[in-house]
Write a protein that holds these residues in place. Structure first.
Motif, PDB file in Angstrom:
ATOM      1  N   HIS A 198     -49.075  24.298  -1.536  1.00 54.36           N
ATOM      2  CA  HIS A 198     -47.987  23.406  -2.174  1.00 54.36           C
ATOM      3  C   HIS A 198     -48.094  23.380  -3.501  1.00 54.36           C
ATOM      4  N   HIS A 199     -49.116  24.121  -4.225  1.00 54.90           N
ATOM      5  CA  HIS A 199     -48.996  24.137  -5.652  1.00 54.90           C
ATOM      6  C   HIS A 199     -48.533  25.226  -6.321  1.00 54.90           C
ATOM      7  N   ASP A 200     -47.886  25.338  -7.379  1.00 54.81           N
ATOM      8  CA  ASP A 200     -47.512  26.557  -8.223  1.00 54.81           C
ATOM      9  C   ASP A 200     -48.542  26.637  -9.166  1.00 54.81           C
ATOM     10  N   ARG A 201     -49.443  25.470  -9.556  1.00 47.13           N
ATOM     11  CA  ARG A 201     -50.525  25.677 -10.558  1.00 47.13           C
ATOM     12  C   ARG A 201     -51.761  25.165  -9.739  1.00 47.13           C
ATOM     13  N   PRO A 202     -52.867  25.433 -10.379  1.00 50.44           N
ATOM     14  CA  PRO A 202     -53.987  24.823  -9.802  1.00 50.44           C
ATOM     15  C   PRO A 202     -54.436  23.533 -10.107  1.00 50.44           C
ATOM     16  N   GLN A 234     -35.375  29.668  12.534  1.00 55.38           N
ATOM     17  CA  GLN A 234     -34.414  30.212  11.615  1.00 55.38           C
ATOM     18  C   GLN A 234     -34.578  31.520  10.922  1.00 55.38           C
ATOM     19  N   ILE A 235     -35.923  31.656  10.625  1.00 51.46           N
ATOM     20  CA  ILE A 235     -36.091  32.780   9.688  1.00 51.46           C
ATOM     21  C   ILE A 235     -37.660  33.200   9.940  1.00 51.46           C
ATOM     22  N   THR A 236     -37.976  34.468  10.075  1.00 54.40           N
ATOM     23  CA  THR A 236     -39.310  34.831  10.091  1.00 54.40           C
ATOM     24  C   THR A 236     -39.917  35.399   8.932  1.00 54.40           C
ATOM     25  N   ILE A 237     -41.092  34.646   8.319  1.00 53.96           N
ATOM     26  CA  ILE A 237     -41.880  35.022   7.179  1.00 53.96           C
ATOM     27  C   ILE A 237     -42.917  35.782   7.597  1.00 53.96           C
ATOM     28  N   LEU A 238     -43.125  37.232   6.989  1.00 56.55           N
ATOM     29  CA  LEU A 238     -44.207  38.128   7.518  1.00 56.55           C
ATOM     30  C   LEU A 238     -45.074  37.889   5.927  1.00 56.55           C
ATOM     31  N   THR A 239     -46.222  37.842   6.187  1.00 53.65           N
ATOM     32  CA  THR A 239     -47.328  37.466   5.030  1.00 53.65           C
ATOM     33  C   THR A 239     -48.869  37.850   5.449  1.00 53.65           C
ATOM     34  N   TYR A 240     -49.675  37.702   4.556  1.00 53.45           N
ATOM     35  CA  TYR A 240     -51.072  37.870   4.954  1.00 53.45           C
ATOM     36  C   TYR A 240     -51.791  36.995   3.696  1.00 53.45           C
ATOM     37  N   GLY A 241     -52.994  36.975   3.961  1.00 54.57           N
ATOM     38  CA  GLY A 241     -54.245  36.458   3.023  1.00 54.57           C
ATOM     39  C   GLY A 241     -53.481  35.063   2.626  1.00 54.57           C
ATOM     40  N   THR A 242     -53.649  34.928   1.188  1.00 55.09           N
ATOM     41  CA  THR A 242     -53.289  33.664   0.535  1.00 55.09           C
ATOM     42  C   THR A 242     -51.996  33.198   0.599  1.00 55.09           C
ATOM     43  N   THR A 243     -50.807  34.166   0.640  1.00 55.31           N
ATOM     44  CA  THR A 243     -49.804  33.700   0.870  1.00 55.31           C
ATOM     45  C   THR A 243     -49.140  33.086   2.058  1.00 55.31           C
ATOM     46  N   VAL A 244     -50.113  33.294   3.216  1.00 55.25           N
ATOM     47  CA  VAL A 244     -49.781  32.657   4.471  1.00 55.25           C
ATOM     48  C   VAL A 244     -49.744  31.016   4.269  1.00 55.25           C
ATOM     49  N   TRP A 245     -50.473  30.443   3.273  1.00 60.10           N
ATOM     50  CA  TRP A 245     -50.550  29.084   3.136  1.00 60.10           C
ATOM     51  C   TRP A 245     -49.276  28.761   2.200  1.00 60.10           C
ATOM     52  N   VAL A 246     -49.054  29.642   1.385  1.00 62.20           N
ATOM     53  CA  VAL A 246     -47.715  29.415   0.456  1.00 62.20           C
ATOM     54  C   VAL A 246     -46.573  29.199   1.231  1.00 62.20           C
ATOM     55  N   ALA A 251     -42.150  26.373   3.511  1.00 58.55           N
ATOM     56  CA  ALA A 251     -41.265  26.052   4.669  1.00 58.55           C
ATOM     57  C   ALA A 251     -40.861  24.421   4.937  1.00 58.55           C
ATOM     58  N   GLU A 252     -42.216  23.875   4.568  1.00 54.01           N
ATOM     59  CA  GLU A 252     -42.308  22.423   4.819  1.00 54.01           C
ATOM     60  C   GLU A 252     -41.502  21.721   3.734  1.00 54.01           C
ATOM     61  N   GLU A 253     -41.668  22.385   2.200  1.00 57.78           N
ATOM     62  CA  GLU A 253     -40.897  21.778   1.360  1.00 57.78           C
ATOM     63  C   GLU A 253     -39.241  21.700   1.423  1.00 57.78           C
ATOM     64  N   THR A 254     -38.908  23.039   1.927  1.00 61.57           N
ATOM     65  CA  THR A 254     -37.417  23.129   2.061  1.00 61.57           C
ATOM     66  C   THR A 254     -36.846  22.496   3.206  1.00 61.57           C
ATOM     67  N   GLY A 255     -37.472  22.211   4.337  1.00 61.48           N
ATOM     68  CA  GLY A 255     -37.119  21.798   5.745  1.00 61.48           C
ATOM     69  C   GLY A 255     -36.432  22.927   6.481  1.00 61.48           C
ATOM     70  N   ILE A 256     -36.578  24.141   6.027  1.00 53.41           N
ATOM     71  CA  ILE A 256     -36.197  25.374   6.783  1.00 53.41           C
ATOM     72  C   ILE A 256     -37.430  25.567   8.061  1.00 53.41           C
ATOM     73  N   ASP A 257     -36.536  25.813   9.221  1.00 57.55           N
ATOM     74  CA  ASP A 257     -37.457  26.100  10.450  1.00 57.55           C
ATOM     75  C   ASP A 257     -37.936  27.304  10.298  1.00 57.55           C
ATOM     76  N   TYR A 334     -47.582  34.415 -12.025  1.00 58.33           N
ATOM     77  CA  TYR A 334     -47.468  35.810 -11.203  1.00 58.33           C
ATOM     78  C   TYR A 334     -47.537  35.455  -9.919  1.00 58.33           C
ATOM     79  N   PHE A 335     -48.372  34.565  -9.440  1.00 60.06           N
ATOM     80  CA  PHE A 335     -48.246  34.249  -8.201  1.00 60.06           C
ATOM     81  C   PHE A 335     -47.049  33.791  -7.499  1.00 60.06           C
ATOM     82  N   PRO A 336     -46.824  34.169  -6.234  1.00 59.39           N
ATOM     83  CA  PRO A 336     -45.474  33.718  -5.613  1.00 59.39           C
ATOM     84  C   PRO A 336     -45.918  32.219  -4.984  1.00 59.39           C
ATOM     85  N   GLY A 337     -45.330  31.260  -5.682  1.00 61.54           N
ATOM     86  CA  GLY A 337     -45.644  30.156  -5.474  1.00 61.54           C
ATOM     87  C   GLY A 337     -44.727  29.589  -4.540  1.00 61.54           C
ATOM     88  N   PRO A 338     -44.603  28.301  -3.963  1.00 65.04           N
ATOM     89  CA  PRO A 338     -43.802  27.743  -3.212  1.00 65.04           C
ATOM     90  C   PRO A 338     -42.346  27.509  -3.813  1.00 65.04           C
TER      91      PRO A 338
END
Length: 351
Positions: A198-202, A234-246, A251-257, A334-338
């Motif tokens: 949930h954080h764009d910064r540490p 509503q949409i599929t997110i394909l990811t791996y590693g750290t960005t699984v959590w992002v 998804a939670e913050e936008t309310g998108i399913d 640089y990190f793709p954040g929420p």
């Protein structure tokens, strides 16, 4: 494959709370105990226990012939691993940072990956190359890269990246058992947490050591199997590693399913799970920390386009790191954040 179903299979096993580092150490401990042919070596992995302490205590338990240090020569480490595997050992060779792997690429690509094919099956390369990857420790451009795309295009190699302690242990055990060479990438940002996207910064990122329930004994997570970590329509997110959590946080913050798929094994890829999900949701977003151009996400976009074109209701979106040398001072930009992922989700849903 549903991640929850996998964990239910091990409910009867004794479990312990483990960080990813502890889970990785547990996997190596289990395999050293089960198979005398397993050896672990690399820079500082013996007496010191590794720069991230992943191998801490293993030399004391199994001896210097099973867990030992290597010279500062990644090319030598990889080449020695090829020779060991040809003589029947199952080496787990640590490359101290994924950024250091480039001198060893020739041995990994030209020798390890091709040995079985070249020898018509007389020899195998049962090698696991462990590499801490990605940013999050302010390590700068020579300690923070994500080079997974280099290895996913090499025939004969498997490329794996876990996102949580449970998968880390199970996938590492499966990798050590595999007769194919495996490039096992470990996101440093997840070693000790936080498991929170949930954080764009540490937020005091190393003050906590989040844990997960991990079986203490032997189990494996099958290679080449993705996990649906968040079902959605509503949409599929394909990811791996750290960005699984992002992805889950966005998804939670936008309310998108959103349905979030953790690829786990990047190559060979669980294409069946991907196609089934995209055909259901009819939209797709690809997310990873590595640079955009020629990143692994480009292959994912192509595969979804090839297999799901007539089901898509919007263009496929990509959210990645920048096309730039790794920026030390701007690491968390640089990190793709929420925020970036959430904006991309909204763009896709508006089409």
């Amino acid at each position: 494959m549903n991640a929850l179903n996998e964990q239910k299979a091990h409910e009867a096993s004794a479990v312990a709370s483990m960080t990813m580092i502890q889970a990785l150490r547990s996997a190596m401990d289990v395999m050293l105990g089960r198979d005398d042919n397993v050896v672990i070596f690399g820079e500082d992995v013996g007496y010191f226990g590794g720069v991230f302490r992943c191998t801490d205590g293993l030399q004391a338990k199994y001896g210097k012939s099973r867990v030992f240090d290597a010279p500062i020569s990644e090319n030598g480490i990889a080449g020695a691993a090829v020779g060991m595997s040809a003589y029947g050992l199952r080496p787990v060779a640590e490359i101290q940072f994924a950024d250091y792997v480039y001198p060893a690429v020739d041995q990994i690509v030209s020798e390890a990956a091709r040995l079985r094919y070249r020898s018509n099956g007389q020899f195998t390369s049962a090698i696991t190359f462990r590499m801490p990857c990605g940013g999050g420790i302010y390590g700068g451009q020579t300690h923070s890269q994500s080079p997974e795309a280099i290895f996913t295009q090499v025939c004969g190699l498997r490329t794996v990246m876990p996102s949580n302690p449970y998968d880390a242990k199970g996938l590492l055990i499966a990798s050590i058992e595999s007769d194919d060479p495996v490039v096992f990438l470990e996101p440093k940002r997840l070693y000790n947490g936080p498991f929170d996207g949930h954080h764009d910064r540490p937020v005091t990122p190393w003050a906590k050591h989040p844990t997960a329930a991990v079986p203490e004994g032997y189990y494996n997570v099958p290679l080449d199997s993705a996990a649906v970590v968040r079902p959605g329509k509503q949409i599929t997110i394909l990811t791996y590693g750290t960005t699984v959590w992002v992805a889950q946080a966005a998804a939670e913050e936008t309310g998108i399913d959103a349905e979030v798929i953790d690829l786990r094994s990047l190559w060979p890829l669980d294409l069946e799970t991907i196609v089934e999900s995209v055909k259901k949701t009819r939209r797709c977003l690809v997310l990873h920390e590595a640079t955009r151009t020629c990143g692994f996400g480009a292959e994912l976009v192509s595969l979804v386009q090839e297999h799901c074109f007539y089901h898509l209701e919007a263009p496929i979106e990509r959210v990645t790191g920048w096309d730039t040398p790794y920026p030390h001072a701007q690491e968390w930009d640089y990190f793709p954040g929420p925020a970036r992922v959430g904006a991309a989700l909204k763009r896709v849903m508006e089409v």
